[in-house]
Structure formats: structure tokens, C-alpha cells
Motif scaffolding. Structure first.
Motif, PDB file in Angstrom:
ATOM      1  N   GLY A   1      28.847  50.094  40.837  1.00  0.00           N
ATOM      2  CA  GLY A   1      28.859  50.950  39.650  1.00  0.00           C
ATOM      3  C   GLY A   1      30.000  50.611  38.708  1.00  0.00           C
ATOM      4  N   ASP A   2      31.184  50.352  39.259  1.00  0.00           N
ATOM      5  CA  ASP A   2      32.322  49.987  38.414  1.00  0.00           C
ATOM      6  C   ASP A   2      32.084  48.645  37.729  1.00  0.00           C
TER       7      ASP A   2
ATOM      8  N   ARG B   1      30.473  47.611  29.050  1.00  0.00           N
ATOM      9  CA  ARG B   1      31.504  47.629  28.005  1.00  0.00           C
ATOM     10  C   ARG B   1      31.607  46.272  27.320  1.00  0.00           C
TER      11      ARG B   1
ATOM     12  N   ALA C   1      29.568  49.190  34.928  1.00  0.00           N
ATOM     13  CA  ALA C   1      30.191  49.880  33.792  1.00  0.00           C
ATOM     14  C   ALA C   1      31.039  48.917  32.980  1.00  0.00           C
TER      15      ALA C   1
END
Length: 256
Positions: free
Chosen positions: A186-187, A194, A190
Motif C-alpha cells: 500500500g505504501d 504521487r 501510494a
């Protein structure tokens, strides 16, 4: 069964998940060929602006497939033309993020080091244990590891086959950041989102200049950087970004 699963994470990010759980995602010749074809396709895919590659909770990739190498001769290894497979990843213009859980060993560590950013779970382990099998790294392990963490730490790992924990790898400079194990993918997604939201040509050029400049004398690398920076002033996205900043509105980038 596919050795690599492909998922779309939003409109601009692609997640590649290594899918040989029975072998801790060991990099078989078939898996490496699938990765090659996927990276070549994604490099040409204008809808893809960032790539995340991961394994599972037990292993990112626990090295090459030893069963496939046990009886291989030098000629057979050369005939596999593995350099073509690795070059497809190395030369991909899109930013690539490795999301690492569990073991990233041998070819798995080399695969992570082919990426631009490495996010590791707290239980991740990195290493180049090829010496224990009477061989040595052959896909960048001696060179990329040394450039990432320095000669003396790299020599210790390469000559002993020892592992680095995620935190040790982070302190040494091999890992970009450390996350909770269940948050790694998930990180990474994300972060990829970005980056994908930024002007694609600027992202691509930054990646190219960093990687090219690493092997150049400083003065030549600085000239490359300056020339590339000036060329981006001719892009439509540069104009859009600066107008949006002045007008205090979100920018819409087209990659032109």
C-alpha cells in the motif's frame, strides 16, 4: 499459471506481483522472460506512469531457481541470454518501486536493486549468498550493492553470504524506507501514485540523468543535468505546471 500477475492500481500505476509462492518466487527462466516482456510493454504504454513490483509476505524473491542451474554449463548459461531480460528492467523509462517483504536474496536482491526506489517491510532480509553455492552474483550484485552501501560493507556481505535486516539495509543506504509488513505494498502504491501524478517527461528525464550521471565524471554529469533541465522548458507540461501554480489550480499533465 502466470509467473507474474498484473494489476492496475488506479489509472496510471501498474502492480506486478511475482507468483511462484511454492518456490518463494525464485526467478526461474520463465519468470524472468515474463518480466522482460511486461517491462518492454509497460515502457511503451503511455497510460502507465509508474510500476510497483512485489512478491508475497514470505519472499520478494529468494534468488534464482537453483534447480534450473544445478547442472547448467557455462555455454548453457550464456545461451539463456539473461542480459536481455535484465536490460528490459534496467532500461525502463518509467519509475519502478520495489515493495519487499520477506527474503530478497541473490537474484531477488538484484531485482530490487534494478528498481529506482525500495520500500521494505520490517521483516525483510536482503543478501547475495551466491558464494555459498560456489558461484557469484551475475546480474549486478557485486556492482550495484557496492555503489549502494560502499566497498567495505558490500565486501563483507558478498564474501560471507550474510543478510541485512530491513533496518540495517535502510541505514546502509540500500533501502529507501521501512514500513510495517502489512503496509508495504500500500505504501509503495501510494508513492507510485504521487509520482504518476507529476509531469511524466520530467520524471523520466530525472531518472535518466540520475542513472546515466552515476557513471560519469562529475563535470560531465553536471553538463548533462543542465542540458536536460533546459530541454524540459520546451514541454507543454512545463507551461501547464507553471500556469497552474500562478493561477492556484491543479495542473493537468499530458506527458507532452
Amino acid at each position: 499459471m502466470a509467473n507474474v500477475l498484473v494489476e492496475r492500481a488506479g489509472t496510471d500505476v501498474v502492480l506486478l506481483r511475482l507468483n511462484r509462492p511454492e518456490a518463494r518466487n525464485a526467478l526461474s527462466p520463465e519468470l524472468r522472460e515474463e518480466l522482460r516482456d511486461l517491462f518492454l510493454a509497460l515502457d511503451r504504454d503511455e497510460s502507465c506512469r509508474a510500476i510497483v513490483i512485489t512478491g508475497d509476505m514470505r519472499a520478494f524473491a529468494a534468488g534464482a531457481d537453483i534447480k534450473a542451474m544445478a547442472e547448467a554449463t557455462p555455454a548453457e548459461m550464456m545461451e539463456r541470454d539473461d542480459e536481455t531480460n535484465w536490460a528490459a528492467i534496467r532500461n525502463c523509462r518509467k519509475p519502478v518501486i520495489a515493495a519487499v517483504n520477506g527474503y530478497a536474496l541473490g537474484g531477488g536482491c538484484e531485482l530490487a536493486m534494478h528498481c529506482d526506489i525500495i520500500i521494505a517491510g520490517k521483516s525483510a532480509r536482503f543478501g547475495q549468498p551466491e558464494v555459498k553455492l560456489g558461484i557469484m552474483p551475475g546480474a549486478g550484485g557485486t556492482q550495484r550493492l557496492t555503489r549502494a552501501i560502499g566497498k567495505f560493507r558490500a565486501m563483507q556481505l558478498l564474501l560471507t553470504g550474510d543478510f541485512l535486516s530491513a533496518e540495517e539495509a535502510h541505514v546502509a543506504g540500500l533501502v529507501s524506507s521501512v514500513s510495517e509488513d502489512d503496509a508495504v505494498v500500500g505504501d509503495a502504491l501510494a508513492l507510485a501514485a504521487r509520482i504518476a501524478a507529476l509531469p511524466p517527461l520530467a520524471v523520466e528525464e530525472i531518472k535518466r540523468v540520475v542513472l546515466t550521471g552515476m557513471d560519469m565524471p562529475l563535470e560531465a554529469a553536471l553538463k548533462l543535468e543542465m542540458r536536460s533541465a533546459y530541454l524540459l522548458f520546451g514541454t507543454a507540461d512545463k507551461g501547464e505546471a507553471m500556469r497552474a501554480f500562478v493561477e492556484k489550480r491543479p495542473a493537468v499533465f499530458t506527458g507532452k
